[in-house]
Design an enzyme around this catalytic site. Structure first.
Site, PDB file in Angstrom:
ATOM      1  N   ASP A  47       0.823  -1.650   0.065  1.00 47.65           N
ATOM      2  CA  ASP A  47       0.333  -0.089   0.093  1.00 47.65           C
ATOM      3  C   ASP A  47       0.958   1.299   0.408  1.00 47.65           C
ATOM      4  O   ASP A  47       1.805   1.463   0.434  1.00 47.65           O
ATOM      5  CB  ASP A  47      -0.813  -0.203   1.047  1.00 47.65           C
ATOM      6  N   ARG A  63       4.415  12.352  15.401  1.00 49.54           N
ATOM      7  CA  ARG A  63       4.240  11.676  16.729  1.00 49.54           C
ATOM      8  C   ARG A  63       5.313  12.776  17.575  1.00 49.54           C
ATOM      9  O   ARG A  63       5.311  12.922  19.057  1.00 49.54           O
ATOM     10  CB  ARG A  63       5.153  10.934  16.435  1.00 49.54           C
ATOM     11  N   CYS A  82      -0.878   1.159  15.027  1.00 47.83           N
ATOM     12  CA  CYS A  82      -1.275   2.890  15.705  1.00 47.83           C
ATOM     13  C   CYS A  82       0.811   3.984  15.772  1.00 47.83           C
ATOM     14  O   CYS A  82       1.101   4.028  17.044  1.00 47.83           O
ATOM     15  CB  CYS A  82      -1.710   2.539  17.441  1.00 47.83           C
ATOM     16  N   TYR A 114       2.216  10.281  -0.080  1.00 45.30           N
ATOM     17  CA  TYR A 114       3.590   9.558   1.410  1.00 45.30           C
ATOM     18  C   TYR A 114       4.934  10.346  -0.129  1.00 45.30           C
ATOM     19  O   TYR A 114       5.777   9.614  -0.828  1.00 45.30           O
ATOM     20  CB  TYR A 114       3.052   8.672   0.907  1.00 45.30           C
TER      21      TYR A 114
END
Length: 327
Positions: free
Chosen positions: A52, A228, A208, A57
Site C-alpha cells: 500500500d 509523533r 498505531c 507519501y
C-alpha cells in the site's frame, strides 16, 4: 502468509499488507532510500504480496521506492499494488483534497511512471472530496476499471453514508479506514457494513504509528519532522504514558497467555475482527516480522480479554481524526 479474495473479483491479496507511508519520509523525519527498497524486498520474499502506497507519501517518494523494489523483485503479476489519489499539494507542502476527473487522470499517469508499471491493482480515493461530485469521480474510475488499467476501486477514510452515495455510480471493492486496538471507531458501522456488502477491508494503522510494537518507552525521542513529535495526540504527555502502560499490560498477556509478541497479538486481533488485510508499516528489513501474526488464531474469550485490558487502561480513546487534510 495467508491470502484472501478481493470482494467479488478474481484476485487475492495477502492478509498482511506492507504499508509504505513512513518510507516516503514526509511526516516521518526523512527516509533512507536503499533501506526502504530492501524493506519492500524483504516483505515480498516473506510472501507478502500486497503493498500500500500513495503519491502524498513523500510527494511521490514512496511510490518511486516501491516501484524500484517491485522492478528488482520481478514477477509483477504476483504483486498487488494499492495506491491512491485525490490529495493535491503545492511547493510549500500545503495539501488539499481534489478528486476531479482532471486530477485523477494526472495522478494516475504520474503513479504509473513512479511505480514503473502499466496498471494498478487497487486504486483508492485517499480522502472524500466534498467539492467534487461523486458521479464525476466514480465515472472516471469506472473508465479506468473497464479499460483494465485498474483492477479494483477503493475508498479510504469514507463514512458509510459517503460509500452508499458513491455506489450509486460505481462499485466499491475495497475500503481502507484506520483500525487498531486503540482506534476502533469503525466497529460501530463501517466494519459490519463492509462485511455485509462484500467490500474487502484493507485497514491502516495496525500498530498505531508504532505504539503497539512494544518497543517504545517514555523516553522515546522522535526526529524533527516526525508527526509523533508534536502532532499526534497519542504521543504527547500523560496520554502517551497511558497508552504505554496499556501496551505493557498487553505485552504481559501476549507472553503469558499466548506465547506471542504484543506486536503479533495486535495484528492478529485485527484479522480476527473481520478485516481482510491489515496494513503493517515498516521502514527497515528487521521490522518485517509479519509471520508473528499469521498461522494462528485467537479464541473469542482471548479477544474479549484483550479488549478488556485496553478498555480498562485507556478510558478516553483519542481518534485518528487529526490526520485528516483540509476539506
Amino acid at each position: 502468509m495467508e491470502y484472501t479474495k478481493v470482494s467479488d473479483l478474481d484476485f487475492e491479496i495477502s492478509r498482511i499488507t506492507l504499508g509504505t507511508w513512513a518510507i516516503g519520509g514526509w511526516q516521518w523525519g526523512g527516509t533512507d532510500e536503499q533501506q526502504s527498497v530492501d524493506t519492500v524486498l524483504e516483505a515480498l520474499e516473506m510472501g507478502v504480496s500486497t503493498i500500500d502506497t500513495a503519491p502524498i507519501y513523500g510527494f511521490g517518494k514512496s511510490e518511486e521506492l516501491v516501484g524500484r523494489a517491485v522492478k528488482e523483485f520481478g514477477n509483477r503479476e504476483e504483486v498487488q499494488i494499492a495506491t491512491k489519489f485525490g490529495l493535491q499539494w503545492d511547493d510549500d507542502e500545503n495539501v488539499r483534497r481534489n478528486s476531479s476527473r482532471e486530477r485523477i487522470l494526472k495522478e494516475f499517469n504520474d503513479s504509473l511512471r513512479r511505480l514503473q508499471t502499466d496498471y494498478i491493482d487497487i486504486y483508492q480515493i485517499h480522502w472524500p472530496d466534498l467539492q467534487t461530485n461523486f458521479r464525476e469521480t466514480a465515472n472516471t474510475l469506472l473508465q479506468l476499471l473497464d479499460s483494465g488499467k485498474i483492477k479494483a476501486i477503493g475508498v479510504s477514510n469514507f463514512s458509510v453514508e459517503q460509500m452508499e452515495e458513491f455506489q450509486q455510480y460505481a462499485p466499491i471493492h475495497v475500503a481502507q479506514p484506520p483500525y487498531n486496538l486503540f482506534e476502533r471507531g469503525i466497529e460501530h458501522d463501517l466494519l459490519p457494513y463492509c462485511n455485509e456488502h462484500n467490500i474487502s477491508l484493507l485497514t491502516y494503522g495496525a500498530l498505531c504509528r508504532g505504539l503497539l510494537s512494544g518497543k517504545m518507552d517514555e523516553d522515546q525521542e522522535f526526529q524533527k519532522g516526525d508527526l509523533r513529535r508534536n502532532t499526534d495526540p497519542k504521543f504527547q504527555g500523560d496520554v502517551f504514558k497511558n497508552h504505554l502502560d496499556a501496551v505493557e499490560k498487553l505485552k504481559e498477556y501476549a507472553a503469558e497467555e499466548l506465547d506471542r509478541s504484543v506486536l503479533g497479538l495486535a495484528v492478529r486481533w485485527i484479522l480476527h475482527k473481520g478485516v481482510d488485510s491489515a496494513i503493517w508499516g515498516a521502514r527497515r528489513p528487521e521490522q518485517v516480522t509479519f509471520d508473528e501474526a499469521t498461522g494462528w488464531e485467537l479464541t473469542a474469550d482471548q479477544v474479549k480479554e484483550i479488549e478488556t485490558i485496553v478498555e480498562e487502561m485507556v478510558e478516553d480513546p483519542v481518534s485518528p481524526a487529526f490526520m485528516a487534510p483540509p476539506e
